[in-house]
Design a protein around this motif. Sequence first.
Motif, short mmCIF file in Angstrom:
data_model
loop_
_atom_site.label_atom_id
_atom_site.label_comp_id
_atom_site.label_asym_id
_atom_site.label_seq_id
_atom_site.Cartn_x
_atom_site.Cartn_y
_atom_site.Cartn_z
N PHE A 118 0.81 -1.22 0.00
CA PHE A 118 0.00 0.00 0.00
C PHE A 118 0.84 1.27 0.00
N HIS A 119 0.44 2.24 -0.77
CA HIS A 119 0.81 3.62 -0.46
C HIS A 119 -0.16 4.08 0.62
N ASP A 120 0.25 5.06 1.43
CA ASP A 120 -0.65 5.51 2.50
C ASP A 120 -2.01 5.94 1.95
N LEU A 167 5.40 10.48 -0.72
CA LEU A 167 6.00 11.80 -0.43
C LEU A 167 6.44 12.51 -1.70
N TRP A 168 5.69 12.33 -2.78
CA TRP A 168 6.14 12.95 -4.02
C TRP A 168 5.04 13.64 -4.80
N GLU A 169 3.81 13.71 -4.25
CA GLU A 169 2.73 14.35 -5.01
C GLU A 169 2.27 15.68 -4.41
N TRP A 191 10.14 3.18 2.23
CA TRP A 191 10.43 4.58 1.88
C TRP A 191 11.19 4.63 0.57
N TRP A 192 10.44 5.06 -0.47
CA TRP A 192 11.09 5.35 -1.75
C TRP A 192 11.35 6.86 -1.78
N PRO A 193 12.62 7.29 -1.71
CA PRO A 193 12.91 8.74 -1.64
C PRO A 193 12.79 9.40 -3.02
N GLY A 224 14.21 0.95 2.99
CA GLY A 224 14.53 1.92 1.95
C GLY A 224 14.46 1.25 0.59
N GLU A 225 13.77 1.91 -0.34
CA GLU A 225 13.71 1.39 -1.72
C GLU A 225 14.47 2.37 -2.60
N MET A 226 15.70 2.04 -2.91
CA MET A 226 16.56 3.03 -3.56
C MET A 226 16.46 2.99 -5.08
N LYS A 227 16.61 4.16 -5.66
CA LYS A 227 16.51 4.31 -7.11
C LYS A 227 17.42 5.47 -7.49
N PRO A 228 18.23 5.34 -8.53
CA PRO A 228 19.26 6.36 -8.76
C PRO A 228 18.76 7.66 -9.39
N ILE A 252 14.41 -4.15 -2.43
CA ILE A 252 15.18 -3.96 -3.67
C ILE A 252 14.31 -4.20 -4.89
N GLU A 253 14.28 -3.20 -5.76
CA GLU A 253 13.56 -3.35 -7.02
C GLU A 253 14.57 -3.65 -8.14
N SER A 254 14.30 -4.71 -8.90
CA SER A 254 15.22 -5.12 -9.98
C SER A 254 15.53 -3.95 -10.90
N ALA A 255 14.50 -3.28 -11.39
CA ALA A 255 14.69 -2.21 -12.39
C ALA A 255 15.54 -1.08 -11.83
N HIS A 256 15.38 -0.78 -10.55
CA HIS A 256 16.16 0.31 -9.96
C HIS A 256 17.66 -0.02 -9.97
N CYS A 257 17.98 -1.29 -9.74
CA CYS A 257 19.40 -1.71 -9.78
C CYS A 257 19.93 -1.56 -11.19
N VAL A 303 11.19 -7.22 -1.82
CA VAL A 303 11.69 -7.06 -3.19
C VAL A 303 10.56 -6.54 -4.08
N HIS A 304 10.97 -5.84 -5.13
CA HIS A 304 10.06 -5.48 -6.21
C HIS A 304 10.65 -6.11 -7.46
N LEU A 305 10.25 -7.33 -7.72
CA LEU A 305 10.77 -7.99 -8.92
C LEU A 305 10.08 -7.41 -10.14
N PHE A 350 13.80 5.33 -18.87
CA PHE A 350 12.83 5.51 -17.77
C PHE A 350 12.55 4.16 -17.11
N ASP A 351 12.01 4.22 -15.91
CA ASP A 351 11.70 3.01 -15.14
C ASP A 351 10.52 2.30 -15.80
N GLU A 352 10.82 1.15 -16.43
CA GLU A 352 9.79 0.52 -17.27
C GLU A 352 8.85 -0.41 -16.51
N LEU A 398 6.03 -7.83 -6.36
CA LEU A 398 6.21 -7.39 -7.74
C LEU A 398 5.94 -5.90 -7.82
N ASP A 399 6.57 -5.24 -8.78
CA ASP A 399 6.18 -3.87 -9.13
C ASP A 399 6.23 -3.81 -10.65
N VAL A 400 5.14 -4.20 -11.27
CA VAL A 400 5.10 -4.36 -12.73
C VAL A 400 3.92 -3.60 -13.34
C1 3MF Z 1 9.15 3.96 -8.11
C2 3MF Z 1 8.57 2.75 -7.57
C3 3MF Z 1 7.34 2.87 -6.75
C4 3MF Z 1 7.53 2.34 -5.39
C5 3MF Z 1 6.31 2.48 -4.57
C6 3MF Z 1 6.49 1.97 -3.17
C7 3MF Z 1 5.41 2.86 -8.15
O1 3MF Z 1 10.08 3.72 -9.05
O2 3MF Z 1 9.07 1.67 -7.83
O3 3MF Z 1 6.30 2.13 -7.37
O4 3MF Z 1 7.87 1.00 -5.47
O5 3MF Z 1 5.97 3.80 -4.54
O6 3MF Z 1 7.54 2.58 -2.55
#
Ligand code: 3MF
Length: 348
Positions: A52-54, A92-94, A135-137, A175-179, A211-216, A239-241, A249-251, A284-286
């Motif tokens: 869930f997002h909040d 925390l991004w809208e 937390w995805w920053p 933490g869900e990191m993305k560059p 850890i999300e695959s695509a972010h790595c 994980v977010h496979l 872009f993040d596909e 999953l995050d697909v």
């Molecule tokens: C951004 C993401 C997000 C996060 C989600 C939960 C849409 O690239 O991957 O998914 O996974 O907001 O933190």
Amino acid sequence: MAEEKPTAYKFSFGPWNIHSGADPFGPPVREEFAFAEKLKFYKKLGFDGVQFHDDDVVLDDTPHEEMVKGARQVKKMLDDEGLVAEFIAPRLWEDPRTIDGGPTSNDPECREYAFNRARRAIDLAHILETDKIVWWPAREGTYIREAKDPIISVGHIVDFINSMLEYDKEIRILGEMKPNEPMDLSYIPTTGHFIGVAYKTADPARVGVLIESAHCILAGLDPSDEMAYALWHKKLWGVHLNDQHGLKFDEDKAFGSVNLRQAFNQVWVLEKAGYGRNGEFIGLDVKAMRTQKKERSTRHLANSRRMFLALLEVVRKVDEAEIERLRALRDYEALEVYILEHLMGIAP
Ligand code: 3MF
Ligand code: MG
């Protein structure tokens, strides 16, 4: 791990993974399913966990009492479907107050907003009975390097994590990191960065990663090595496979759809480390392709799960003794073909 019973993996996804197909360049192409309709898909598709997002639970401007009521209703809906909440992620991004980031904004009022919103997400986590905050920053970085002080920003990030740890003594922060994206460059862009910061927080034992695959891949790193690194630290709690075709872009492509071998290596490392044995989900995050019709817009979820399970079969089939033998010989040409033949189902 070999003698233990095989892990019975549990799967999860977020309601945003069933979507109307809008992208930055075009409007929705199919009608959105209502939240209650989305919940009905979970079990049918083989999923037990809901991410869930909040504001997937209750809208963020809902007054406290109503928020509690609304969250309890959602908990009841989950119970009725036999589902559980995996985590809550404060969005925390809208909000306009996060336009230049929350925790790393130069404006103390915006930082305060982020702290409060994260605390609220923790209240929701309690009601939904999960101890995980993701937390995805998203906007914690810059459009231009000179916009923020990069040293002070690291401190702001530690303060933010500490504020959550102090607010609640049970909660765990992933933490869900993305560059990059939406920012040009993010602070703390990888798992390694975040784990470094985790050890400097008030309670490192409650700070880990998803850890999300695509972010790595976007960081030019191998997802399975990133997972291995976090697993060594005992900090891989989610994980977010998915998959990703190179640096763009993040596909959020279906798991295994671009690079089957890279996907195989992720399943391998998770399985070997016993990931899932402490209740961790295969999350999953697909995204469904924009071309998909509404009634076929959950296939990407079923397909990703199926690829995970098929690759798991391969992982369980390869002969460890043979791998060890080839490693000892340093015959990596033979080892490579051994793996490829298994992946293609043509192993003798
Ligand atoms: C951004 C993401 C997000 C996060 C989600 C939960 C849409 O690239 O991957 O998914 O996974 O907001 O933190
Ligand atoms: Mg994600």
